[in-house]
Structures are given as C-alpha cells and as structure tokens.
Design a protein around this motif. Structure first.
Motif, PDB file in Angstrom:
ATOM      1  N   GLY A 104       0.832  -1.208   0.000  1.00 51.73           N
ATOM      2  CA  GLY A 104       0.000   0.000   0.000  1.00 51.73           C
ATOM      3  C   GLY A 104       0.857   1.244   0.000  1.00 51.73           C
ATOM      4  N   LYS A 105       1.918   1.202   0.789  1.00 53.28           N
ATOM      5  CA  LYS A 105       2.803   2.352   0.917  1.00 53.28           C
ATOM      6  C   LYS A 105       3.508   2.658  -0.412  1.00 53.28           C
ATOM      7  CE  LYS A 105       6.644   1.694   3.206  1.00 53.28           C
ATOM      8  NZ  LYS A 105       7.431   1.279   4.354  1.00 53.28           N
ATOM      9  N   GLU A 106       3.890   1.598  -1.121  1.00 52.34           N
ATOM     10  CA  GLU A 106       4.687   1.801  -2.342  1.00 52.34           C
ATOM     11  C   GLU A 106       3.890   2.458  -3.467  1.00 52.34           C
ATOM     12  OE1 GLU A 106       6.341  -2.085  -2.818  1.00 52.34           O
ATOM     13  OE2 GLU A 106       7.830  -1.715  -1.253  1.00 52.34           O
ATOM     14  N   VAL A 107       2.585   2.190  -3.514  1.00 48.07           N
ATOM     15  CA  VAL A 107       1.750   2.869  -4.519  1.00 48.07           C
ATOM     16  C   VAL A 107       1.824   4.377  -4.283  1.00 48.07           C
ATOM     17  CG1 VAL A 107      -0.646   3.254  -5.225  1.00 48.07           C
ATOM     18  CG2 VAL A 107       0.176   0.936  -4.842  1.00 48.07           C
ATOM     19  N   LEU A 108       1.796   4.766  -3.008  1.00 49.44           N
ATOM     20  CA  LEU A 108       1.776   6.191  -2.670  1.00 49.44           C
ATOM     21  C   LEU A 108       3.142   6.841  -2.879  1.00 49.44           C
ATOM     22  CD1 LEU A 108      -0.348   5.752   0.575  1.00 49.44           C
ATOM     23  CD2 LEU A 108      -1.131   6.692  -1.607  1.00 49.44           C
ATOM     24  N   THR A 109       4.220   6.138  -2.482  1.00 49.91           N
ATOM     25  CA  THR A 109       5.552   6.742  -2.661  1.00 49.91           C
ATOM     26  C   THR A 109       5.909   6.798  -4.154  1.00 49.91           C
ATOM     27  OG1 THR A 109       6.575   4.597  -2.185  1.00 49.91           O
ATOM     28  CG2 THR A 109       6.439   6.135  -0.361  1.00 49.91           C
ATOM     29  N   GLU A 110       5.393   5.839  -4.934  1.00 51.83           N
ATOM     30  CA  GLU A 110       5.617   5.873  -6.386  1.00 51.83           C
ATOM     31  C   GLU A 110       4.974   7.128  -6.996  1.00 51.83           C
ATOM     32  OE1 GLU A 110       4.080   2.419  -8.474  1.00 51.83           O
ATOM     33  OE2 GLU A 110       3.867   3.578 -10.331  1.00 51.83           O
ATOM     34  N   ARG A 111       3.737   7.411  -6.614  1.00 54.70           N
ATOM     35  CA  ARG A 111       3.050   8.590  -7.167  1.00 54.70           C
ATOM     36  C   ARG A 111       3.725   9.883  -6.705  1.00 54.70           C
ATOM     37  NH1 ARG A 111      -2.999   6.180  -5.992  1.00 54.70           N
ATOM     38  NH2 ARG A 111      -2.872   4.526  -7.563  1.00 54.70           N
ATOM     39  N   ALA A 112       4.177   9.889  -5.450  1.00 60.17           N
ATOM     40  CA  ALA A 112       4.882  11.083  -4.959  1.00 60.17           C
ATOM     41  C   ALA A 112       6.178  11.273  -5.749  1.00 60.17           C
ATOM     42  CB  ALA A 112       5.173  10.942  -3.462  1.00 60.17           C
ATOM     43  N   LEU A 113       6.898  10.181  -5.985  1.00 60.55           N
ATOM     44  CA  LEU A 113       8.148  10.289  -6.752  1.00 60.55           C
ATOM     45  C   LEU A 113       7.875  10.803  -8.167  1.00 60.55           C
ATOM     46  CD1 LEU A 113      11.171   9.897  -7.164  1.00 60.55           C
ATOM     47  CD2 LEU A 113      10.760   7.462  -7.575  1.00 60.55           C
ATOM     48  N   ALA A 114       6.778  10.317  -8.778  1.00 61.53           N
ATOM     49  CA  ALA A 114       6.434  10.785 -10.135  1.00 61.53           C
ATOM     50  C   ALA A 114       6.191  12.298 -10.122  1.00 61.53           C
ATOM     51  CB  ALA A 114       5.201  10.046 -10.630  1.00 61.53           C
ATOM     52  N   TYR A 115       5.528  12.780  -9.074  1.00 65.36           N
ATOM     53  CA  TYR A 115       5.301  14.229  -8.949  1.00 65.36           C
ATOM     54  C   TYR A 115       6.640  14.967  -8.819  1.00 65.36           C
ATOM     55  CZ  TYR A 115       5.041  18.467  -6.140  1.00 65.36           C
ATOM     56  OH  TYR A 115       5.257  19.724  -5.642  1.00 65.36           O
ATOM     57  N   TRP A 116       7.523  14.455  -7.947  1.00 60.03           N
ATOM     58  CA  TRP A 116       8.797  15.158  -7.757  1.00 60.03           C
ATOM     59  C   TRP A 116       9.609  15.158  -9.057  1.00 60.03           C
ATOM     60  CZ3 TRP A 116       8.297  12.367  -2.610  1.00 60.03           C
ATOM     61  CH2 TRP A 116       7.860  13.262  -1.618  1.00 60.03           C
ATOM     62  N   ILE A 117       9.532  14.059  -9.805  1.00 58.37           N
ATOM     63  CA  ILE A 117      10.235  14.014 -11.102  1.00 58.37           C
ATOM     64  C   ILE A 117       9.657  15.083 -12.041  1.00 58.37           C
ATOM     65  CG2 ILE A 117      10.501  12.613 -13.205  1.00 58.37           C
ATOM     66  CD1 ILE A 117      10.879  10.161 -11.317  1.00 58.37           C
ATOM     67  N   PHE A 118       8.312  15.159 -12.085  1.00 53.29           N
ATOM     68  CA  PHE A 118       7.675  16.152 -12.963  1.00 53.29           C
ATOM     69  C   PHE A 118       8.149  17.558 -12.591  1.00 53.29           C
ATOM     70  CE2 PHE A 118       4.186  19.187 -13.790  1.00 53.29           C
ATOM     71  CZ  PHE A 118       4.110  19.059 -15.171  1.00 53.29           C
ATOM     72  N   ARG A 119       8.193  17.818 -11.300  1.00 55.39           N
ATOM     73  CA  ARG A 119       8.513  19.186 -10.864  1.00 55.39           C
ATOM     74  C   ARG A 119       9.997  19.516 -11.007  1.00 55.39           C
ATOM     75  NH1 ARG A 119       5.930  22.789  -6.102  1.00 55.39           N
ATOM     76  NH2 ARG A 119       7.007  24.672  -6.745  1.00 55.39           N
ATOM     77  N   HIS A 120      10.872  18.577 -10.687  1.00 55.00           N
ATOM     78  CA  HIS A 120      12.296  18.912 -10.576  1.00 55.00           C
ATOM     79  C   HIS A 120      13.151  18.470 -11.752  1.00 55.00           C
ATOM     80  CE1 HIS A 120      11.826  20.534  -6.544  1.00 55.00           C
ATOM     81  NE2 HIS A 120      10.928  19.581  -6.392  1.00 55.00           N
ATOM     82  N   CYS A 121      12.715  17.438 -12.476  1.00 55.19           N
ATOM     83  CA  CYS A 121      13.565  16.948 -13.584  1.00 55.19           C
ATOM     84  C   CYS A 121      13.160  17.548 -14.925  1.00 55.19           C
ATOM     85  CB  CYS A 121      13.510  15.419 -13.668  1.00 55.19           C
ATOM     86  SG  CYS A 121      14.159  14.625 -12.185  1.00 55.19           S
ATOM     87  N   SER A 122      11.886  17.975 -15.047  1.00 55.04           N
ATOM     88  CA  SER A 122      11.384  18.394 -16.362  1.00 55.04           C
ATOM     89  C   SER A 122      12.109  19.614 -16.912  1.00 55.04           C
ATOM     90  CB  SER A 122       9.895  18.714 -16.282  1.00 55.04           C
ATOM     91  OG  SER A 122       9.198  17.589 -15.827  1.00 55.04           O
ATOM     92  N   ALA A 123      12.548  20.489 -16.011  1.00 50.32           N
ATOM     93  CA  ALA A 123      13.163  21.734 -16.486  1.00 50.32           C
ATOM     94  C   ALA A 123      14.682  21.699 -16.360  1.00 50.32           C
ATOM     95  CB  ALA A 123      12.590  22.910 -15.691  1.00 50.32           C
ATOM     96  N   ALA A 124      15.255  20.498 -16.145  1.00 43.38           N
ATOM     97  CA  ALA A 124      16.719  20.428 -15.983  1.00 43.38           C
ATOM     98  C   ALA A 124      17.409  20.942 -17.238  1.00 43.38           C
ATOM     99  CB  ALA A 124      17.147  19.000 -15.692  1.00 43.38           C
ATOM    100  N   TYR A 125      18.510  21.626 -17.015  1.00 45.85           N
ATOM    101  CA  TYR A 125      19.191  22.313 -18.105  1.00 45.85           C
ATOM    102  C   TYR A 125      20.215  21.424 -18.792  1.00 45.85           C
ATOM    103  CZ  TYR A 125      20.906  26.540 -20.362  1.00 45.85           C
ATOM    104  OH  TYR A 125      21.234  27.490 -21.276  1.00 45.85           O
ATOM    105  N   ASP A 126      20.797  20.524 -18.035  1.00 46.99           N
ATOM    106  CA  ASP A 126      21.806  19.618 -18.600  1.00 46.99           C
ATOM    107  C   ASP A 126      21.885  18.356 -17.740  1.00 46.99           C
ATOM    108  OD1 ASP A 126      23.240  20.262 -16.330  1.00 46.99           O
ATOM    109  OD2 ASP A 126      24.519  21.714 -17.337  1.00 46.99           O
TER     110      ASP A 126
END
Ligand code: SF4
Length: 307
Positions: free
Chosen positions: A224-246
């Motif tokens: 149960g926990k892993e479903v939630l941490t997976e979705r949280a990680l996907a959000y953090w990736i969207f927010r922090h990796c999408s605009a990476a410069y290099d």
C-alpha cells in the motif's frame, strides 16, 4: 504554444474553509504591481479596508496578523477579498497558488504543488501520472529559461516514468533501475550523513526537524505504501527533472526526488502507516519544508553534485 499539465490538474479546486493547512497562514504574500494599482484605485466605500493591511517597501505584501494569518482571511477560513470584491481582486500569488510552471523540451507545463493539502491528495490518489493533457493555448508564454540545446527532458522523463510504472517488476527493483540508469542514488551517502544534513536545514516548524530524523534509505517494503511513494516520486520528477538544463542538473534533481521518496517511505514506516490518510500530511510536510524553501532544495541538490 500549448500549456500541458498532469491529468489530475483539472480536478483541482481549493477546499478553502475545509483546508487544515491554509496557504493564507504562515506565508508572506507579495502583491504584484498590477494588483497594487487596482487596490489603489478602489473607492473608499468599496466595502473593505486595504490600506492598513499592506506593508509598503521594496516588495509590498500583506501584513500578517496574529497567528501569522493573512489579514483578509476571516474566522470561517474564507477570503474577505473574494467575498467582497471577487476573484479579480486577488494578487497573482493568491490566484496562482498552488500552481507552478516550467518549460520542458515539450513546451510549457503547469503542475500543482504538493504543499497544498488538496493538491497532495489529488497527486497521491491519481493512478495515471504519465499522461500530460493540454490545458490551454498560450498566446504570451511565460518567460522561463529554455532548456539547453539538445538536452531532451521530455524523453528523459518518459524513460523515468516507464521504469517507475513497470508494475511487472518489484518496486525496489524499479527504484534501483532508475538509480542505475542515471547514476544517482541516496545511498551515495550514509543515512547518518543525510540525517546530519537534514538536521541543519531551515524549518518552518521546528518539530519537522525531529520528524525528518527518521530518515533511512532502507525503509520496510509494503504494498500500500509503495503505490503512494511511487506517485509522490512521479510528482517530484515532474517538478524537478522536467526543467533540468543539462545532465548534471538532471542528476542532482533526480537525486533530490529519490531522497524525498525515501524520506516519505521512512516517515510512513515510523508512523506504522501505509494509507493515503497518513501519507497526505507527511508528503505535504516534505514538500513544504524541502521544496518550498529554495535554500533547502539547493542544499540537498548540491549534496548530489558533490557526491
Ligand atoms: S493550501 Fe490549497 S486547498 Fe488550502 S487554502 Fe491554499 S490553495 Fe486552498
């Protein structure tokens, strides 16, 4: 240019008086020039007194009242500015929160920040985090620095999402695949080193410093926990990796995302919980303390640059 957002974006509505962690408490709200001029042009009998509530100076902002409440937040948790003048009289920050914008190699994107409890609930309860949907056509795209030539964050993100969402493989293996593919993992430093670094960050609530001391890179596994941490990680990736410069910036951003994921899993472990009711407040605290403080985000990303 089209503005894209995660699928859950369109479901967002501020829950106002039902919000336990209102963004109208504890944050200094800066007032943009256009809104300031609108306030100055209001007649004296407009039904609301604004002048005494604004701290002038280099960056005009609302003067917080007792309990660090916005002076226009009434006792029932509603905004008197909206009730009296309508949403057109909200300043940019109030109108936009909890939205954030960035430019990826796909174009302009908007997301919902997890420090807002309703956004956090939507992020952790939405099954599909891989699909972006068009929101609107932008005539005047917001000014953002472009990605470096040739650095394709959209392809990187879809690779990350395809590794993360491969439910035929155990969750721990998916996290390991991501770390191996991009040469970054929180285990580059010991748990004790991360705990020491987390201990030196700035906190809005000092109690959260003690909470974050539960960090471990190897919390127990739990479905149960892993479903939630997976979705949280996907959000953090969207927010922090999408605009990476290099590549370097991407690696540091991804390290930060993986660290936040391990921290959320650790806090759920410490609370002996694996359900969304427990996860929303914990994920919200991580977002508020780590993502919404540029200093804290930068220090944690830097730790991956230096590792
Ligand atoms: S934190 Fe989110 S739900 Fe709460 S008042 Fe602010 S925008 Fe609304």
């Amino acid at each position: 240019m089209t503005l894209y957002a995660p699928q859950y974006y369109k479901q967002f509505t501020c829950i106002a008086d039902r919000c336990r962690h209102s963004c109208c408490i504890g944050w200094e709200i800066d007032i943009d020039d256009v809104t300031l001029q609108k306030y100055a042009a209001l007649p004296s009998d407009c039904g609301i007194c604004l002048s005494g509530t604004i701290e002038q100076g280099e960056t005009p902002h609302f003067r917080l009242c007792e309990g660090e409440r916005c002076p226009h937040l009434n006792s029932t948790g509603l905004c008197n500015l909206i009730l009296t003048l309508g949403e057109d009289y909200l300043c940019d920050i109030c109108r936009e929160h909890p939205r954030f914008y960035h430019r990826s190699s796909c174009g302009m994107e908007v997301g919902l920040g997890m420090a807002c409890e309703e956004a956090c609930r939507l992020i952790l309860s939405s099954e599909d985090y891989t699909t972006l949907v068009p929101i609107e056509a932008l005539e005047d795209p917001l000014e953002q620095p472009p990605s470096a030539d040739g650095f394709d964050t959209a392809t990187v993100r879809s690779q990350l999402y395809s590794l993360l969402s491969d439910h035929s493989r155990p969750y721990a293996d998916r996290l390991r695949d991501i770390s191996l593919a991009y040469h970054v993992t929180p285990t580059m430093r010991s748990d004790r080193e991360w705990q020491a670094l987390l201990d030196t960050l700035e906190y809005l609530d000092p109690a959260h410093k003690a909470l974050f001391s539960h960090y471990t890179s190897a919390p127990s596994a739990g479905c149960g926990k892993e479903v939630l941490t997976e979705r949280a990680l996907a959000y953090w990736i969207f927010r922090h990796c999408s605009a990476a410069y290099d590549e370097d910036e991407l690696r540091a951003a991804l390290g930060f995302c993986l660290l936040c994921e391990r921290l959320l899993a650790s806090l759920l472990d410490a609370a002996d919980a694996s359900d969304i009711t427990a996860a929303v407040p914990l994920a919200r605290i991580i977002s508020e303390e780590l993502e919404y403080s540029e200093d804290n985000t930068d220090r944690l990303k830097l730790a991956f640059f230096e590792a």
